[in-house]
Design a protein around this motif. Structure first.
Motif, PDB file in Angstrom:
ATOM      1  N   THR A 225       0.852  -1.183   0.000  1.00 37.63           N
ATOM      2  CA  THR A 225       0.000   0.000   0.000  1.00 37.63           C
ATOM      3  C   THR A 225       0.894   1.240   0.000  1.00 37.63           C
ATOM      4  O   THR A 225       2.104   1.154   0.208  1.00 37.63           O
ATOM      5  CB  THR A 225      -0.936   0.010   1.222  1.00 37.63           C
ATOM      6  N   GLU A 226       0.286   2.379  -0.229  1.00 35.54           N
ATOM      7  CA  GLU A 226       1.031   3.592  -0.557  1.00 35.54           C
ATOM      8  C   GLU A 226       2.157   3.904   0.427  1.00 35.54           C
ATOM      9  O   GLU A 226       3.295   4.103   0.029  1.00 35.54           O
ATOM     10  CB  GLU A 226       0.066   4.784  -0.638  1.00 35.54           C
TER      11      GLU A 226
ATOM     12  N   MET B 209      -2.056  -4.072  -8.409  1.00 33.27           N
ATOM     13  CA  MET B 209      -1.817  -4.507  -7.033  1.00 33.27           C
ATOM     14  C   MET B 209      -0.471  -5.193  -6.986  1.00 33.27           C
ATOM     15  O   MET B 209      -0.197  -6.084  -7.798  1.00 33.27           O
ATOM     16  CB  MET B 209      -2.903  -5.478  -6.557  1.00 33.27           C
TER      17      MET B 209
ATOM     18  N   ARG C  63      -9.643  -3.874  -2.012  1.00 35.59           N
ATOM     19  CA  ARG C  63      -8.952  -2.731  -2.629  1.00 35.59           C
ATOM     20  C   ARG C  63      -9.875  -1.971  -3.573  1.00 35.59           C
ATOM     21  O   ARG C  63      -9.884  -0.733  -3.600  1.00 35.59           O
ATOM     22  CB  ARG C  63      -7.721  -3.249  -3.379  1.00 35.59           C
TER      23      ARG C  63
END
Length: 667
Positions: A189-190, A224, A453
C-alpha cells in the motif's frame, strides 16, 4: 526458410533517403566486423550520437531521419538483420524457428538488455539503488535492503539438517520444512512500512523488481503489488515479488477460450438460442445505453429520447459526426490537467469534456446501430424463438458481435487481472520459489485483497461516461499471463493446486493452463530514446496529437504513439511492432463459472474454494508447495550448494542484489 527482408523508405527529401542508406551501409559493414557479443555496445554508441544531434535545433526532415535511424538501431540491437540493396535499406526479423531454445532465450534476454541498462543508468535510479543499499536508521534500528535478503548459507544448513535427520521419515521431513520456509503474502500500500526493518514496502518491491531481465514500466489502470515474505527467518526476508494489473484489452487466444471473441459467441448462441441468452442480450444492451450521460446531447439536439428507443440512421450519423468533431477538439486542446485523477470530483463536468463527449457519442452510435439492427429482426424483447429467428440474418449476427465486443470492454478490467510480475529472488529461486509465488497468487487471500482494494473504488471511465459515480463490484475469477520466452516457462509449467488441499472438492484443481502462443506484437524492443524522438516528432504535428497519454484516450498509449510516429515517417508499423518473440499464453480459472461472470451472464462467482479464512488457505498452498516442489528439489545434487552462494553481509555476493552496469559486484 528464406529470410524475408522489409524495405524501409522514410518520408524525407530525396537527399535524406540517400544519406539514410549510406549511413546504414556503413553500419552494416561495422556490424560485420564486430564480434556478436560487442554489437550491443556498438549500438549504444550509435544511439548516443543520435541523441546528441536530437538535442540541437533541427528541421522536420532531419528529425524524421533521426527517428527512423533510432528505430532501425533498436531492431539491430535485438537481433534483426540489415542490408542495403539498390540504395534501399532492408531489414529482416530474427527467424525464431531457426534458433534452438537456449539461443532463443538468450536472444530475448539481449532484446531486453538495452532497455534495462538504459533504465539502470538513469541517475535517479542509481541514486535510489545506492540509497536502498546504504545502512539507514529506521524506527526498527539500522537497516538496508540487505536486511531483507535471506542468508543462503544459513538456509542451506537448515535444509541440509532436515534432510539428514535420520529419525524423520519423509512426512516428518516435509512437515519440518515449515520451520525453514514459512511464506506469507504482504500487499503493497502507498505508505506501508516493513514492520521488521522500517523500510517503505513500495521501495523494497521496486528494488527487487530492478533485478528482473526486463525493465519496469508502471501500467495504467488497476494494479496490485505484493511481497511474499518468509516468517521463518530473521527480518522476514523477501521470497519473491508479484503484481497484478488490468488485463490487456485484446488477446486472441484468451478471448476465444473465454468466449469473448465475436464469432465464438455467435456460434454458441446460434447452437443454443436459449431464453437465458435472449434476456442477456436485451438487458446488456439496455444497461450499456443507461451507462451513458445524455442530457447535454439531448439539449444540443444531437438526439431525442425517442431516438434512443427507436434509433434512426440520421440520429446515428449525427452522433458519429459529433464524436469526430469532439475528438478533433480534444487533440487540439487536450487539457491533460483537467483529466487528472485528483480532479475527478464532478463527473458530469468530466463527461462533457471533449474527450468524453467524443467517447459517449461514438459508443452511443454503436449501441443504437445494434438496437436498430435487432429491431429490424424483431428482437425487441427476450423470447427464445425470436432470438433463433433473428440470428438467421447477417445484420443481427453482426450486431450481436458488436455487442459482445462492448460487453468485453466493460468486464475486462473488472473481473480478471493479468499477472504482470511474478518471481522469486535469490536464494529462493534455486528452490523453485517462482512456482510458490504464482501458486500464492491463486489464493483466496489475493481474491479478498482485490475485493477490498477495489470494492468501493469509483471507476474513472465508467463514471466519466455516465456523468455520475459508478462503482463496479469486483469478482476476481480469472488470472492471465504470458511467459517471457516462447519456448516454455519453467515457472508456470505443471503448476496446479488440488482444491481439496485448501478446503475444496477432491475432483477439482486450480491450474496454470497453456492456451497457445501469442503473435509476438509489442514495443519492448524499442528504446526510451526512440520514444523521446517520437514524442518530439508528434509534438510538431499540426491538427493536434492523437495520443496525449491521458487516461481514457485508449489502451496502450506507447504503442499508439509509435504507430502514429511510424505513419508520419512512412515506416511499416505492423512489421516493426511484430517483434516475433512469441510468448506462451496462460490462464488460471479461479471460479467454476468464470466465463459466465466475464460475459455478464451472472453476478455471482462460484469459487473453487471458500473465501472464508483466506490466510489459512495461503498457509495450505504453501504447505502443498513444500511437499510437491521443495522437498524433492533440495535433494537434488548441487541445489543447496547454489543456495549457499548468496551472502547478504560483507562482502555482498547475493543474487538478489541489483548490479549496476559496469559497477562492482560487492561492497
Amino acid at each position: 526458410m528464406k529470410m524475408q527482408y522489409i524495405p524501409i523508405n522514410p518520408s524525407v527529401r530525396r537527399g535524406g533517403r540517400r544519406d539514410f542508406a549510406k549511413y546504414f551501409k556503413k553500419i552494416h559493414r561495422q556490424i560485420g566486423r564486430t564480434q556478436q557479443d560487442i554489437v550491443p555496445e556498438l549500438i549504444r554508441k550509435l544511439h548516443d550520437e543520435l541523441q546528441i544531434k536530437a538535442d540541437e535545433p533541427i528541421g522536420d526532415d532531419i528529425l524524421k531521419g533521426l527517428f527512423a535511424k533510432s528505430v532501425i538501431l533498436d531492431l539491430l540491437g535485438t537481433g534483426w538483420k540489415i542490408r542495403v540493396a539498390n540504395g534501399v535499406v532492408e531489414i529482416a526479423p530474427p527467424r525464431e524457428n531457426a534458433i534452438n531454445p537456449s539461443e532463443l532465450k538468450e536472444s530475448v534476454r539481449r532484446s531486453h538488455q538495452f532497455e534495462r541498462e538504459e533504465q539502470l543508468n538513469l541517475p535517479s535510479v542509481q541514486d535510489f539503488i545506492r540509497r536502498m543499499e546504504r545502512q539507514q536508521l529506521t524506527p526498527k534500528g539500522w537497516h538496508s535492503i540487505f536486511s531483507l535478503m535471506r542468508d543462503g548459507k544459513e538456509l542451506s544448513v537448515t535444509l541440509q539438517d532436515i534432510l539428514q535427520t535420520s529419525k524423520m521419515n519423509g512426512n516428518c521431513q516435509i512437515s519440518a520444512l515449515s520451520t525453514a520456509i514459512a511464506p506469507y503474502i504482504q500487499p503493497i500500500t502507498e505508505d506501508a512500512i516493513c514492520e521488521q526493518t522500517g523500510l517503505l514496502l513500495r521501495d523494497v518491491w521496486r528494488y527487487f523488481r530492478l533485478t528482473w531481465v526486463n525493465s519496469y514500466k508502471p501500467l495504467p489502470g488497476r494494479t496490485m503489488s505484493f511481497l511474499v515474505r518468509d516468517a521463518a527467518a530473521k527480518n522476514h526476508p523477501v521470497i519473491g515479488i508479484a503484481a497484478l494489473g488490468s488485463s490487456v484489452a485484446q488477446q486472441r487466444l484468451r478471448d476465444t477460450w473465454i468466449g469473448w471473441d465475436q464469432e465464438t459467441m455467435v456460434t454458441t448462441i446460434m447452437n443454443e438460442p436459449s431464453e437465458r441468452y435472449a434476456q442477456w442480450i436485451i438487458h446488456s444492451l439496455q444497461s450499456l445505453i443507461e451507462g451513458i450521460y445524455l442530457n447535454d446531447l439531448i439539449s444540443d439536439q444531437i438526439l431525442s429520447r425517442s431516438d434512443i428507443k427507436n434509433p434512426t440512421i440520421e440520429c446515428i450519423q449525427r452522433l458519429e459526426r459529433e464524436a469526430e468533431g469532439a475528438i478533433k477538439m480534444h487533440r487540439l486542446y487536450p487539457h491533460a490537467a483537467a483529466h487528472k485523477k485528483s480532479n475527478h470530483t464532478n463527473w458530469r463536468t468530466e463527461a462533457q469534456t471533449y474527450l468524453y463527449r467524443s467517447k459517449r457519442c461514438k459508443t452511443l452510435a454503436k449501441l443504437l446501430r445494434i438496437r436498430a439492427a435487432f429491431q429490424r429482426c424483431g428482437l425487441t424483447s427476450s423470447p427464445r424463438h425470436r432470438l433463433g429467428a433473428a440470428l438467421e440474418r447477417a445484420d443481427a449476427r453482426n450486431a450481436l458481435m458488436q455487442l459482445v465486443r462492448l460487453i468485453k470492454a466493460q468486464r475486462v478490467g473488472i473481473d480478471m487481472m493479468d499477472i504482470t510480475v511474478c518471481g522469486a529472488i535469490a536464494p529462493y529461486n534455486a528452490l523453485l520459489g517462482g512456482k510458490l509465488i504464482c501458486m500464492l497468487l491463486c489464493s483466496p487471500e489475493v481474491i479478498s485483497m482485490y475485493g477490498k482494494r477495489y470494492g468501493k473504488q469509483v471507476s474513472i471511465i465508467a463514471s466519466s461516461m455516465k456523468g455520475e459515480a459508478v462503482i463496479r463490484k469486483p469478482r476476481l475469477v480469472l488470472l492471465a499471463t504470458t511467459s517471457l520466452f516462447g519456448v516454455g516457462s519453467s515457472q508456470y509449467n505443471r503448476v496446479k493446486i488440488p482444491c481439496d488441499r485448501m478446503g475444496g472438492r477432491k475432483d477439482e484443481q486450480i491450474v496454470f493452463g497453456e492456451l497457445g502462443k501469442s503473435e509476438g506484437y509489442g514495443t519492448y524492443h524499442l528504446s526510451h530514446r526512440t520514444m523521446k524522438l517520437g514524442d518530439i516528432l508528434l509534438a510538431r504535428q499540426k491538427g493536434g496529437r492523437r495520443v496525449n497519454s491521458i487516461f481514457g484516450e485508449g489502451v496502450n498509449p506507447r504503442m499508439r504513439k509509435l504507430r502514429e510516429a511510424f505513419d508520419i515517417v512512412g515506416l511499416p508499423s505492423d512489421e516493426i511492432l511484430q517483434h516475433r518473440n512469441t510468448r506462451i499464453v496462460y490462464a488460471v480459472k479461479l471460479a467454476r463459472n468464470f466465463s459466465d461472470v466475464l460475459l455478464g451472464l451472472t453476478s455471482s462467482a462460484q469459487y473453487f474454494t471458500s473465501l472464508r479464512n483466506p490466510t489459512e488457505r495461503t498457509k495450505q498452498i504453501a504447505a502443498y508447495w513444500r511437499e510437491r516442489w521443495l522437498f524433492g528439489r533440495i535433494g537434488r545434487p548441487g541445489v543447496l550448494e547454489e543456495v549457499e552462494k548468496h551472502t547478504p553481509t560483507y562482502p555482498v555476493t547475493h543474487g538478489a542484489r541489483v548490479i549496476l552496469p559496469l559497477s562492482d559486484t560487492a561492497i
